[in-house]
Write a protein that holds these residues in place. Structure first.
Motif, PDB file in Angstrom:
ATOM      1  N   THR A  28       0.833  -1.194   0.000  1.00  0.00           N
ATOM      2  CA  THR A  28       0.000   0.000   0.000  1.00  0.00           C
ATOM      3  C   THR A  28       0.871   1.247   0.000  1.00  0.00           C
ATOM      4  O   THR A  28       2.071   1.180   0.282  1.00  0.00           O
ATOM      5  CB  THR A  28      -0.935  -0.003   1.234  1.00  0.00           C
ATOM      6  OG1 THR A  28      -1.848   1.078   1.141  1.00  0.00           O
ATOM      7  CG2 THR A  28      -0.131   0.108   2.513  1.00  0.00           C
ATOM      8  N   GLU A  29       0.261   2.394  -0.292  1.00  0.00           N
ATOM      9  CA  GLU A  29       0.993   3.657  -0.298  1.00  0.00           C
ATOM     10  C   GLU A  29       0.783   4.368   1.034  1.00  0.00           C
ATOM     11  O   GLU A  29      -0.336   4.450   1.539  1.00  0.00           O
ATOM     12  CB  GLU A  29       0.516   4.549  -1.445  1.00  0.00           C
ATOM     13  CG  GLU A  29       1.331   5.834  -1.584  1.00  0.00           C
ATOM     14  CD  GLU A  29       0.926   6.663  -2.795  1.00  0.00           C
ATOM     15  OE1 GLU A  29       1.615   6.557  -3.834  1.00  0.00           O
ATOM     16  OE2 GLU A  29      -0.076   7.396  -2.689  1.00  0.00           O
ATOM     17  N   LEU A  30       1.870   4.894   1.584  1.00  0.00           N
ATOM     18  CA  LEU A  30       1.838   5.584   2.864  1.00  0.00           C
ATOM     19  C   LEU A  30       2.505   6.952   2.745  1.00  0.00           C
ATOM     20  O   LEU A  30       3.209   7.232   1.770  1.00  0.00           O
ATOM     21  CB  LEU A  30       2.581   4.767   3.939  1.00  0.00           C
ATOM     22  CG  LEU A  30       2.188   3.310   4.150  1.00  0.00           C
ATOM     23  CD1 LEU A  30       3.129   2.665   5.150  1.00  0.00           C
ATOM     24  CD2 LEU A  30       0.739   3.210   4.610  1.00  0.00           C
ATOM     25  N   GLU A  31       2.315   7.735   3.762  1.00  0.00           N
ATOM     26  CA  GLU A  31       3.048   8.978   3.902  1.00  0.00           C
ATOM     27  C   GLU A  31       4.121   8.794   4.975  1.00  0.00           C
ATOM     28  O   GLU A  31       3.884   8.132   5.990  1.00  0.00           O
ATOM     29  CB  GLU A  31       2.114  10.119   4.312  1.00  0.00           C
ATOM     30  CG  GLU A  31       1.080  10.482   3.255  1.00  0.00           C
ATOM     31  CD  GLU A  31       0.157  11.612   3.700  1.00  0.00           C
ATOM     32  OE1 GLU A  31       0.291  12.038   4.879  1.00  0.00           O
ATOM     33  OE2 GLU A  31      -0.671  12.045   2.897  1.00  0.00           O
ATOM     34  N   VAL A  32       5.287   9.387   4.712  1.00  0.00           N
ATOM     35  CA  VAL A  32       6.391   9.309   5.668  1.00  0.00           C
ATOM     36  C   VAL A  32       6.766  10.718   6.096  1.00  0.00           C
ATOM     37  O   VAL A  32       6.969  11.601   5.252  1.00  0.00           O
ATOM     38  CB  VAL A  32       7.630   8.615   5.051  1.00  0.00           C
ATOM     39  CG1 VAL A  32       8.693   8.400   6.130  1.00  0.00           C
ATOM     40  CG2 VAL A  32       7.258   7.302   4.420  1.00  0.00           C
ATOM     41  N   GLY A  88      -4.165   7.797   5.608  1.00  0.00           N
ATOM     42  CA  GLY A  88      -5.543   8.250   5.798  1.00  0.00           C
ATOM     43  C   GLY A  88      -5.878   8.609   7.223  1.00  0.00           C
ATOM     44  O   GLY A  88      -6.955   8.268   7.715  1.00  0.00           O
ATOM     45  N   GLY A  89      -4.981   9.256   7.921  1.00  0.00           N
ATOM     46  CA  GLY A  89      -5.233   9.647   9.305  1.00  0.00           C
ATOM     47  C   GLY A  89      -4.874   8.595  10.329  1.00  0.00           C
ATOM     48  O   GLY A  89      -4.996   8.842  11.532  1.00  0.00           O
ATOM     49  N   THR A  90      -4.442   7.417   9.894  1.00  0.00           N
ATOM     50  CA  THR A  90      -4.050   6.341  10.803  1.00  0.00           C
ATOM     51  C   THR A  90      -2.532   6.288  10.917  1.00  0.00           C
ATOM     52  O   THR A  90      -1.825   6.297   9.908  1.00  0.00           O
ATOM     53  CB  THR A  90      -4.565   4.981  10.302  1.00  0.00           C
ATOM     54  OG1 THR A  90      -5.989   5.012  10.237  1.00  0.00           O
ATOM     55  CG2 THR A  90      -4.123   3.855  11.234  1.00  0.00           C
ATOM     56  N   ASP A  91      -2.038   6.226  12.143  1.00  0.00           N
ATOM     57  CA  ASP A  91      -0.598   6.083  12.366  1.00  0.00           C
ATOM     58  C   ASP A  91      -0.205   4.613  12.255  1.00  0.00           C
ATOM     59  O   ASP A  91      -0.898   3.732  12.779  1.00  0.00           O
ATOM     60  CB  ASP A  91      -0.214   6.581  13.765  1.00  0.00           C
ATOM     61  CG  ASP A  91      -0.441   8.074  13.932  1.00  0.00           C
ATOM     62  OD1 ASP A  91      -0.354   8.801  12.918  1.00  0.00           O
ATOM     63  OD2 ASP A  91      -0.707   8.507  15.070  1.00  0.00           O
TER      64      ASP A  91
END
Length: 371
Positions: A18-22, A128-131
């Motif tokens: 999946t794609e995440l933000e870092v 999506g707002g989840t850590d």
């Protein structure tokens, strides 16, 4: 910054890409672009539930990684952009009680490795707002990561990171379990239970330390055959055959060390190891088991009378910031086998295929090569 990563949520049976933000690195942190990540059985334990309720989900898997520093946060002085690093699954702060007494592999900063957060309790991966946590405060099954500076060990820039990555976990854990924790010496007889990515390094560690006999117990024929090229003198599919041969080789005295690097620890293999060693000898526990289970069930009277020692070994009792570069330089001079450990390379999208190969006993160590 965006990244693609292999994520595990509670109850899943496979890793999800999946794609995440870092986040950018904060004080005392560095941002790493991973080149490679090793497929270690410890990550598979997230799927198997071996860690019980300890991990925090969802979590980015992977704890054996190597890459290049892209940026550093405020206060970081010993690393800079462009540095090549191997990440240690056990960070070491350098100033806690354990670091100051020479036990950096037990550093207090590693308390959050199953939660995947930074020492201050915050997270660097988001969706999506989840850590999301990073397994062992890393999450190397990701193209990029922001990690604590004490998790990144600078290595010589001419070393190929696709091979050097193995020094982040499997090599020091196995090698050190024989050399450091087991204390193998010239003329000893050492028995290694399990010849996978960790056990194979226990084999070559014992051989390099001068063991006269290095006996391997593993049910997989491919692993037994491979162990012979890493220094094993005898290999067996089951413990009973190994025990009989060890008694013959040692004139009935038993082995000096038994090192347990099986996939999952249980009562049976611990008892087999206890029985195969002789008086005053050592059993080294390396593999993981569910912390809720009491897996050591032994006759204390026999332990007292024989003075057998049973001890655990975290990271092979190695010092990450000293031993990772040291072992890589030993390999660079031809004194350690690393290339031969890698059976197959995979893309990040093939992570589940790689772990199926591990379950099937087809690989010693698989490596994900990040694009």
């Amino acid at each position: 910054m965006k990244t693609r990563a292999a994520v595990m949520d509670k109850g899943q049976t496979e890793f999800e890409i999946t794609e995440l933000e870092v986040d950018d690195p904060g004080p005392g942190e560095v941002h790493v672009k991973f080149t490679a990540s090793g497929l270690c059985h410890s990550d598979l334990h997230l799927v198997e539930g071996i860690y019980g309720d300890s991990p925090r989900f969802p979590i980015v898997a992977g704890h054996e990684g190597a890459g290049i520093i892209e940026s550093v946060g405020p206060g970081v002085t010993h690393l800079e952009p462009g540095d090549h690093v191997v990440c240690s699954f056990m960070p070491s702060c350098g100033y806690c009680r354990y670091c100051e007494t020479g036990h950096t592999n037990l550093c207090n900063i590693g308390a959050n490795i199953l939660q995947g957060c930074m020492p201050d309790g915050t997270f660097r991966y988001h969706r999506g707002g989840t850590d999301l946590g990073g397994f062992c405060m890393l999450g190397t099954f990701s193209e990029r990561a922001t990690v604590h500076e004490r998790s990144a060990v600078k290595v010589d820039p001419w070393l190929p990171l696709e091979v050097a990555v193995l020094a982040g976990c499997g090599v020091p854990t196995g090698w050190g379990s024989a050399v450091n924790a087991g204390g193998v010496r010239a003329g000893d007889t050492a028995v290694i239970f399990g010849a996978g990515g960790v056990g194979m390094n226990a084999v070559q560690g014992a051989a390099q330390a001068g063991a006269q006999y290095v006996v391997v117990v593993d049910p997989v024929e491919f692993k037994r055959e491979t162990a012979l090229s890493f220094g094993a003198t005898h290999t067996f599919a089951d413990a009973e055959e190994a025990d009989a041969k060890v008694k013959e080789l040692t004139w009935g005295n038993g082995a000096d060390q038994a090192i347990l690097t099986v996939g999952v620890m249980d009562e049976k293999v611990i008892r087999q190891a206890f029985d195969i060693v002789g008086k005053g000898s050592t059993v080294v526990l390396v593999s993981q088991a569910n912390a809720a289970n009491n897996t050591i069930q032994l006759p204390s009277a026999l332990m007292v009378r024989s003075e057998k020692v049973m001890r655990g070994a975290q990271f092979g009792s190695c010092n990450p910031h000293h031993d990772i570069p040291r072992l890589l330089r030993l390999w660079n001079k031809g004194g350690l086998k690393l290339d031969e450990l890698i059976t197959k390379r995979y893309t990040l999208d093939q992570v589940n295929e790689g772990y199926q190969d591990l379950r099937d006993g087809k690989i010693i160590r698989g490596v994900i090569v990040h694009e």
